[in-house]
Motif scaffolding. Structure first.
Motif, PDB file in Angstrom:
ATOM      1  N   LEU A 145      35.647 -13.472  85.156  1.00  0.00           N
ATOM      2  CA  LEU A 145      37.050 -13.690  85.492  1.00  0.00           C
ATOM      3  C   LEU A 145      37.554 -14.746  84.525  1.00  0.00           C
ATOM      4  N   ASN A 146      38.632 -14.450  83.788  1.00  0.00           N
ATOM      5  CA  ASN A 146      39.063 -15.286  82.667  1.00  0.00           C
ATOM      6  C   ASN A 146      40.462 -15.842  82.926  1.00  0.00           C
ATOM      7  N   ASP A 147      40.660 -17.149  82.618  1.00  0.00           N
ATOM      8  CA  ASP A 147      41.998 -17.711  82.812  1.00  0.00           C
ATOM      9  C   ASP A 147      42.164 -18.998  82.016  1.00  0.00           C
ATOM     10  N   PHE A 148      43.441 -19.436  81.916  1.00  0.00           N
ATOM     11  CA  PHE A 148      43.759 -20.691  81.226  1.00  0.00           C
ATOM     12  C   PHE A 148      44.297 -21.694  82.244  1.00  0.00           C
ATOM     13  N   GLY A 149      44.450 -22.953  81.791  1.00  0.00           N
ATOM     14  CA  GLY A 149      45.040 -23.971  82.641  1.00  0.00           C
ATOM     15  C   GLY A 149      44.162 -24.394  83.798  1.00  0.00           C
ATOM     16  N   ILE A 150      42.859 -24.228  83.664  1.00  0.00           N
ATOM     17  CA  ILE A 150      41.942 -24.593  84.744  1.00  0.00           C
ATOM     18  C   ILE A 150      40.985 -25.701  84.299  1.00  0.00           C
ATOM     19  N   GLU A 151      41.363 -26.420  83.249  1.00  0.00           N
ATOM     20  CA  GLU A 151      40.505 -27.449  82.671  1.00  0.00           C
ATOM     21  C   GLU A 151      40.799 -28.810  83.299  1.00  0.00           C
ATOM     22  N   GLY A 152      40.811 -28.850  84.635  1.00  0.00           N
ATOM     23  CA  GLY A 152      41.082 -30.075  85.358  1.00  0.00           C
ATOM     24  C   GLY A 152      41.336 -29.760  86.820  1.00  0.00           C
ATOM     25  N   ALA A 153      41.546 -30.802  87.612  1.00  0.00           N
ATOM     26  CA  ALA A 153      41.820 -30.610  89.045  1.00  0.00           C
ATOM     27  C   ALA A 153      43.307 -30.339  89.228  1.00  0.00           C
ATOM     28  N   THR A 154      43.665 -29.066  89.233  1.00  0.00           N
ATOM     29  CA  THR A 154      45.067 -28.668  89.318  1.00  0.00           C
ATOM     30  C   THR A 154      45.249 -27.632  90.425  1.00  0.00           C
ATOM     31  N   TRP A 155      46.501 -27.365  90.750  1.00  0.00           N
ATOM     32  CA  TRP A 155      46.809 -26.295  91.699  1.00  0.00           C
ATOM     33  C   TRP A 155      46.181 -24.991  91.228  1.00  0.00           C
ATOM     34  N   LYS A 156      46.265 -24.712  89.940  1.00  0.00           N
ATOM     35  CA  LYS A 156      45.775 -23.442  89.417  1.00  0.00           C
ATOM     36  C   LYS A 156      44.253 -23.373  89.447  1.00  0.00           C
ATOM     37  N   SER A 157      43.576 -24.442  89.050  1.00  0.00           N
ATOM     38  CA  SER A 157      42.112 -24.401  89.053  1.00  0.00           C
ATOM     39  C   SER A 157      41.575 -24.274  90.470  1.00  0.00           C
ATOM     40  N   ASP A 158      42.250 -24.883  91.448  1.00  0.00           N
ATOM     41  CA  ASP A 158      41.831 -24.752  92.838  1.00  0.00           C
ATOM     42  C   ASP A 158      41.907 -23.297  93.285  1.00  0.00           C
ATOM     43  N   ARG A 159      42.986 -22.606  92.938  1.00  0.00           N
ATOM     44  CA  ARG A 159      43.121 -21.192  93.313  1.00  0.00           C
ATOM     45  C   ARG A 159      42.145 -20.313  92.551  1.00  0.00           C
ATOM     46  N   PHE A 160      41.914 -20.641  91.302  1.00  0.00           N
ATOM     47  CA  PHE A 160      40.937 -19.885  90.510  1.00  0.00           C
ATOM     48  C   PHE A 160      39.561 -19.966  91.163  1.00  0.00           C
ATOM     49  N   LEU A 161      39.146 -21.155  91.547  1.00  0.00           N
ATOM     50  CA  LEU A 161      37.840 -21.326  92.179  1.00  0.00           C
ATOM     51  C   LEU A 161      37.768 -20.599  93.520  1.00  0.00           C
TER      52      LEU A 161
END
Length: 384
Positions: free
Chosen positions: A218-234
């Motif tokens: 599963l590939n994505d950008f903007g997940i290189e930190g504790a963010t709203w997006k990285s939380d949803r990606f995880l």
């Protein structure tokens, strides 16, 4: 283009010296230090020009780049550089939906096969990119596509490469997480509007039914930190793991912006990497490039060093967290997507004098190695 704010590393160098009380021991120690330092310096000189693929392989890792079938055919020096430096490669666009199925049920693989043949000739592993993406689809494909569209497409494309000796992995889905909470109708997983988690689960299951021998990401950008997006990606990765999907790894794109004006969330990024490892979903870096945000330095030399320092620090974090694959989105500034008028950041597009500071890749427009390339090599050499 989303604001991918990251960090700028200020390089620091520390000199260590030993204080010995006896003069003759101090002299002997100096001789010993000189010998060790000489060996290290010679080793560095031997390795500084070694292909990145060899430096990476020495540590059980892989280095590669996104490659263009067009430039492989029209730019011989570029093709030779790819063959020299890369042990893994990602097609720029030749495996996307609009390239492989331009009409419903009518598949074409000429461009992608040309890349696969090049990779096989030069012992380069091919990373398939991508089966599902909201951009790069032909006009007849809705977003999200219907289950029937997805099933036919996955069977057609993955089936074509089922017996490939060179294509070993796939980005099954790409950029399915919305950029922010205003662009989703699913608060839990943050999926782009209209996309349901069950559809992504079924996509992975269809892929496994066609060819389970490949690695799935599963590939994505903007997940290189504790963010709203990285939380949803995880959360989406965990959902797939818990609902019968084969998911081997997570692709962290890493289109990075570094600046002296804001810090990098090192702690947050480490938490993302740790969570992926805890889930037994291997993190890899799939689309790495680095640009320096304003304020810009007063020379290209300083800019290149800032980019190099940023590569080194970022990769050090990655290698400390079990990352074994690094793919830059291109190899040379000659062909970087960031300089394309359609993708260039707005603040650079409106200021032509600053466009010369867009130097995101290991080699310059003349295919000469930059300090960024040496920093990547050093990070591999120092990886444990």
């Amino acid at each position: 283009m989303p604001d991918r704010r990251k960090f700028l590393t200020r390089a620091g160098y520390t000199t260590l010296s030993a204080l010995l009380t006896m003069g003759f021991l101090q002299k002997d120690k100096q001789k010993e230090d000189y010998s060790i330092n000489t060996i290290a310096a010679n080793s560095t000189r031997m390795n500084v020009n070694s292909p990145l693929r060899e430096v990476a392989a020495a540590k059980g890792k892989r280095y590669g780049a996104a490659i263009s079938g067009e430039f492989l055919q029209t730019d011989k020096d570029y093709a030779n550089l790819i063959a020299r430096e890369c042990s893994i490669a990602t097609p720029n666009g030749e495996l996307k939906w609009n390239a492989t199925e331009p009409q419903p049920g009518k598949f074409t693989f000429e461009s992608a096969d040309a890349i696969a043949n090049f990779c096989q000739k030069h012992n380069i592993e091919l990373h398939g990119h991508t089966l599902f993406w909201h951009t790069g689809n032909p006009d007849w494909v809705s977003y999200p596509p219907t289950f029937e569209m997805i099933e036919r497409h996955v069977k057609g494309v993955m089936g074509h490469y089922r017996n490939s000796k060179v294509l070993k992995s796939w980005d099954i889905a790409n950029e399915i997480i919305a950029d922010n909470e205003n662009e989703t109708d699913n608060a839990t997983y943050g999926l782009r509007k209209g996309v349901k988690p069950e559809l992504i689960r079924d996509l992975f299951k269809i892929a496994a039914s066609v060819d389970s021998s490949k690695k799935f990401y599963l590939n994505d950008f903007g997940i290189e930190g504790a963010t709203w997006k990285s939380d949803r990606f995880l959360k989406m990765v965990e959902y797939l793991k818990n609902n019968g999907a084969k998911i081997d790894g997570a692709g962290i794109q890493s289109h990075l912006w570094f600046s002296t004006a804001y810090p990098f969330d090192e702690k947050g990024f480490n938490s993302v990497l740790k969570r992926l490892n805890d889930l037994e979903v291997k993190p890899i870096i799939t689309e790495l490039d680095i640009i320096i945000d304003t304020p810009l330095p007063d020379s290209i030399k300083k800019l290149d060093q800032m980019v190099a320092d940023s590569y080194k620090r970022y990769l050090d974090l990655c290698f400390a967290a079990n990352v074994d694959t690094v793919i830059t989105w291109g190899l040379t500034d000659r062909h970087t997507w960031i300089r394309h008028p359609d993708w260039m950041p707005a603040k650079f597009r409106g200021n032509p004098s600053n466009q010369r500071f867009l130097r995101p890749l290991p080699f310059d427009e003349n295919l000469q190695p930059k300090s960024a390339r040496n920093a990547i090599s050093q990070a591999f050499q120092q990886a444990t």
